[in-house]
Design a protein around this motif. Structure first.
Motif, PDB file in Angstrom:
ATOM      1  N   THR A   1      -4.325  22.214  -5.261  1.00 34.41           N
ATOM      2  CA  THR A   1      -4.841  22.633  -3.961  1.00 34.41           C
ATOM      3  C   THR A   1      -4.292  21.694  -2.895  1.00 34.41           C
ATOM      4  O   THR A   1      -3.826  20.591  -3.206  1.00 34.41           O
ATOM      5  N   ARG A   2      -4.374  22.096  -1.662  1.00 34.41           N
ATOM      6  CA  ARG A   2      -3.915  21.214  -0.582  1.00 34.41           C
ATOM      7  C   ARG A   2      -4.662  19.892  -0.598  1.00 34.41           C
ATOM      8  O   ARG A   2      -4.078  18.831  -0.400  1.00 34.41           O
ATOM      9  N   GLU A   3      -5.950  19.972  -0.835  1.00 35.23           N
ATOM     10  CA  GLU A   3      -6.772  18.762  -0.850  1.00 35.23           C
ATOM     11  C   GLU A   3      -6.364  17.831  -1.988  1.00 35.23           C
ATOM     12  O   GLU A   3      -6.256  16.628  -1.807  1.00 35.23           O
ATOM     13  N   ALA A   4      -6.144  18.400  -3.165  1.00 30.70           N
ATOM     14  CA  ALA A   4      -5.736  17.591  -4.319  1.00 30.70           C
ATOM     15  C   ALA A   4      -4.344  17.000  -4.098  1.00 30.70           C
ATOM     16  O   ALA A   4      -4.106  15.833  -4.411  1.00 30.70           O
ATOM     17  N   ASP A   5      -3.440  17.804  -3.538  1.00 31.31           N
ATOM     18  CA  ASP A   5      -2.088  17.310  -3.263  1.00 31.31           C
ATOM     19  C   ASP A   5      -2.136  16.161  -2.261  1.00 31.31           C
ATOM     20  O   ASP A   5      -1.475  15.139  -2.452  1.00 31.31           O
ATOM     21  N   LEU A   6      -2.921  16.311  -1.211  1.00 26.51           N
ATOM     22  CA  LEU A   6      -3.036  15.258  -0.212  1.00 26.51           C
ATOM     23  C   LEU A   6      -3.644  13.994  -0.817  1.00 26.51           C
ATOM     24  O   LEU A   6      -3.188  12.882  -0.540  1.00 26.51           O
ATOM     25  N   SER A   7      -4.625  14.154  -1.672  1.00 27.65           N
ATOM     26  CA  SER A   7      -5.240  13.008  -2.331  1.00 27.65           C
ATOM     27  C   SER A   7      -4.219  12.256  -3.179  1.00 27.65           C
ATOM     28  O   SER A   7      -4.162  11.024  -3.157  1.00 27.65           O
ATOM     29  N   ARG A   8      -3.388  12.987  -3.917  1.00 27.83           N
ATOM     30  CA  ARG A   8      -2.360  12.340  -4.741  1.00 27.83           C
ATOM     31  C   ARG A   8      -1.295  11.663  -3.880  1.00 27.83           C
ATOM     32  O   ARG A   8      -0.827  10.581  -4.210  1.00 27.83           O
ATOM     33  N   LEU A   9      -0.921  12.306  -2.781  1.00 25.30           N
ATOM     34  CA  LEU A   9       0.053  11.688  -1.878  1.00 25.30           C
ATOM     35  C   LEU A   9      -0.503  10.400  -1.283  1.00 25.30           C
ATOM     36  O   LEU A   9       0.209   9.402  -1.161  1.00 25.30           O
ATOM     37  N   ARG A  10      -1.771  10.411  -0.953  1.00 21.43           N
ATOM     38  CA  ARG A  10      -2.407   9.195  -0.438  1.00 21.43           C
ATOM     39  C   ARG A  10      -2.421   8.098  -1.507  1.00 21.43           C
ATOM     40  O   ARG A  10      -2.237   6.927  -1.195  1.00 21.43           O
ATOM     41  N   ALA A  11      -2.660   8.483  -2.745  1.00 24.02           N
ATOM     42  CA  ALA A  11      -2.653   7.505  -3.842  1.00 24.02           C
ATOM     43  C   ALA A  11      -1.259   6.898  -4.008  1.00 24.02           C
ATOM     44  O   ALA A  11      -1.129   5.685  -4.228  1.00 24.02           O
ATOM     45  N   ILE A  12      -0.227   7.717  -3.900  1.00 21.32           N
ATOM     46  CA  ILE A  12       1.143   7.213  -3.983  1.00 21.32           C
ATOM     47  C   ILE A  12       1.405   6.250  -2.833  1.00 21.32           C
ATOM     48  O   ILE A  12       1.951   5.167  -3.028  1.00 21.32           O
ATOM     49  N   TYR A  13       1.001   6.640  -1.647  1.00 17.54           N
ATOM     50  CA  TYR A  13       1.195   5.782  -0.473  1.00 17.54           C
ATOM     51  C   TYR A  13       0.494   4.438  -0.680  1.00 17.54           C
ATOM     52  O   TYR A  13       1.076   3.380  -0.431  1.00 17.54           O
ATOM     53  N   GLU A  14      -0.728   4.484  -1.138  1.00 19.76           N
ATOM     54  CA  GLU A  14      -1.495   3.250  -1.358  1.00 19.76           C
ATOM     55  C   GLU A  14      -0.822   2.375  -2.415  1.00 19.76           C
ATOM     56  O   GLU A  14      -0.655   1.171  -2.228  1.00 19.76           O
ATOM     57  N   ALA A  15      -0.434   2.967  -3.526  1.00 18.70           N
ATOM     58  CA  ALA A  15       0.208   2.201  -4.592  1.00 18.70           C
ATOM     59  C   ALA A  15       1.518   1.586  -4.104  1.00 18.70           C
ATOM     60  O   ALA A  15       1.783   0.406  -4.371  1.00 18.70           O
ATOM     61  N   GLU A  16       2.305   2.351  -3.385  1.00 21.16           N
ATOM     62  CA  GLU A  16       3.584   1.843  -2.899  1.00 21.16           C
ATOM     63  C   GLU A  16       3.385   0.724  -1.876  1.00 21.16           C
ATOM     64  O   GLU A  16       4.161  -0.221  -1.831  1.00 21.16           O
ATOM     65  N   SER A  17       2.347   0.817  -1.073  1.00 24.15           N
ATOM     66  CA  SER A  17       2.107  -0.230  -0.076  1.00 24.15           C
ATOM     67  C   SER A  17       1.675  -1.543  -0.720  1.00 24.15           C
ATOM     68  O   SER A  17       1.794  -2.605  -0.112  1.00 24.15           O
ATOM     69  N   LEU A  18       1.203  -1.484  -1.956  1.00 26.12           N
ATOM     70  CA  LEU A  18       0.751  -2.679  -2.663  1.00 26.12           C
ATOM     71  C   LEU A  18       1.829  -3.296  -3.555  1.00 26.12           C
ATOM     72  O   LEU A  18       1.596  -4.360  -4.146  1.00 26.12           O
ATOM     73  N   ARG A  19       2.985  -2.690  -3.622  1.00 28.17           N
ATOM     74  CA  ARG A  19       4.066  -3.257  -4.446  1.00 28.17           C
ATOM     75  C   ARG A  19       4.411  -4.648  -3.937  1.00 28.17           C
ATOM     76  O   ARG A  19       4.445  -4.896  -2.739  1.00 28.17           O
ATOM     77  N   ARG A  20       4.664  -5.537  -4.856  1.00 20.86           N
ATOM     78  CA  ARG A  20       4.920  -6.928  -4.465  1.00 20.86           C
ATOM     79  C   ARG A  20       6.144  -7.068  -3.580  1.00 20.86           C
ATOM     80  O   ARG A  20       6.193  -7.925  -2.705  1.00 20.86           O
ATOM     81  N   ASP A  21       7.147  -6.223  -3.780  1.00 23.63           N
ATOM     82  CA  ASP A  21       8.343  -6.339  -2.943  1.00 23.63           C
ATOM     83  C   ASP A  21       8.133  -5.832  -1.516  1.00 23.63           C
ATOM     84  O   ASP A  21       8.987  -5.984  -0.669  1.00 23.63           O
ATOM     85  N   ARG A  22       6.971  -5.257  -1.260  1.00 23.49           N
ATOM     86  CA  ARG A  22       6.641  -4.811   0.091  1.00 23.49           C
ATOM     87  C   ARG A  22       5.669  -5.772   0.782  1.00 23.49           C
ATOM     88  O   ARG A  22       5.249  -5.536   1.901  1.00 23.49           O
ATOM     89  N   GLN A  23       5.326  -6.834   0.114  1.00 25.48           N
ATOM     90  CA  GLN A  23       4.342  -7.782   0.634  1.00 25.48           C
ATOM     91  C   GLN A  23       5.023  -8.990   1.267  1.00 25.48           C
ATOM     92  O   GLN A  23       6.049  -9.458   0.780  1.00 25.48           O
ATOM     93  N   ASP A  24       4.423  -9.452   2.307  1.00 26.72           N
ATOM     94  CA  ASP A  24       4.847 -10.705   2.924  1.00 26.72           C
ATOM     95  C   ASP A  24       3.652 -11.639   2.768  1.00 26.72           C
ATOM     96  O   ASP A  24       2.775 -11.706   3.631  1.00 26.72           O
ATOM     97  N   PHE A  25       3.600 -12.316   1.616  1.00 29.00           N
ATOM     98  CA  PHE A  25       2.418 -13.096   1.259  1.00 29.00           C
ATOM     99  C   PHE A  25       2.786 -14.531   0.951  1.00 29.00           C
ATOM    100  O   PHE A  25       3.747 -14.798   0.244  1.00 29.00           O
ATOM    101  N   GLN A  26       2.002 -15.412   1.493  1.00 31.32           N
ATOM    102  CA  GLN A  26       2.054 -16.823   1.118  1.00 31.32           C
ATOM    103  C   GLN A  26       0.618 -17.312   1.091  1.00 31.32           C
ATOM    104  O   GLN A  26      -0.138 -17.096   2.053  1.00 31.32           O
ATOM    105  N   LEU A  27       0.251 -17.937  -0.011  1.00 34.14           N
ATOM    106  CA  LEU A  27      -1.101 -18.432  -0.146  1.00 34.14           C
ATOM    107  C   LEU A  27      -1.334 -19.543   0.875  1.00 34.14           C
ATOM    108  O   LEU A  27      -0.598 -20.518   0.928  1.00 34.14           O
TER     109      LEU A  27
END
Length: 87
Positions: free
Chosen positions: A59-85
């Motif tokens: 469904t559109r809702e399910a597809d959007l939910s999965r796309l959001r999950a992909i977006y969230e997962a990709e935004s958390l990839r370590r190579d996308r982070q600018d982190f220093q403790l």
């Protein structure tokens, strides 16, 4: 830099018949146009392995939910982070 941040998603119905039903339901294409679109879809579907993600449409809702999950997962990839403790 753009290529590094690019994420590709192949979104498709599970079957060509499902795609045909969806397209017919819209009522905006002639029979010949539908045939051409389904032939193009078959050709495009053969290339799904070139994408980062395969999303089998529901469904559109399910597809959007999965796309959001992909977006969230990709935004958390370590190579996308600018982190220093901090100290």
């Amino acid at each position: 830099m753009l290529f590094r941040s690019l994420v590709t998603v192949f979104l498709t119905p599970r079957t060509l018949s499902e795609l045909g039903q969806r397209l017919q339901g819209r009522g905006s294409d002639s029979v010949d146009s539908l045939r051409c679109r389904l032939e193009a879809a078959r050709s495009e579907a053969a290339r799904w392995g070139e994408f980062d993600y395969l999303l089998l449409s529901d469904t559109r809702e399910a597809d959007l939910s999965r796309l959001r999950a992909i977006y969230e997962a990709e935004s958390l990839r370590r190579d996308r982070q600018d982190f220093q403790l901090a100290d």
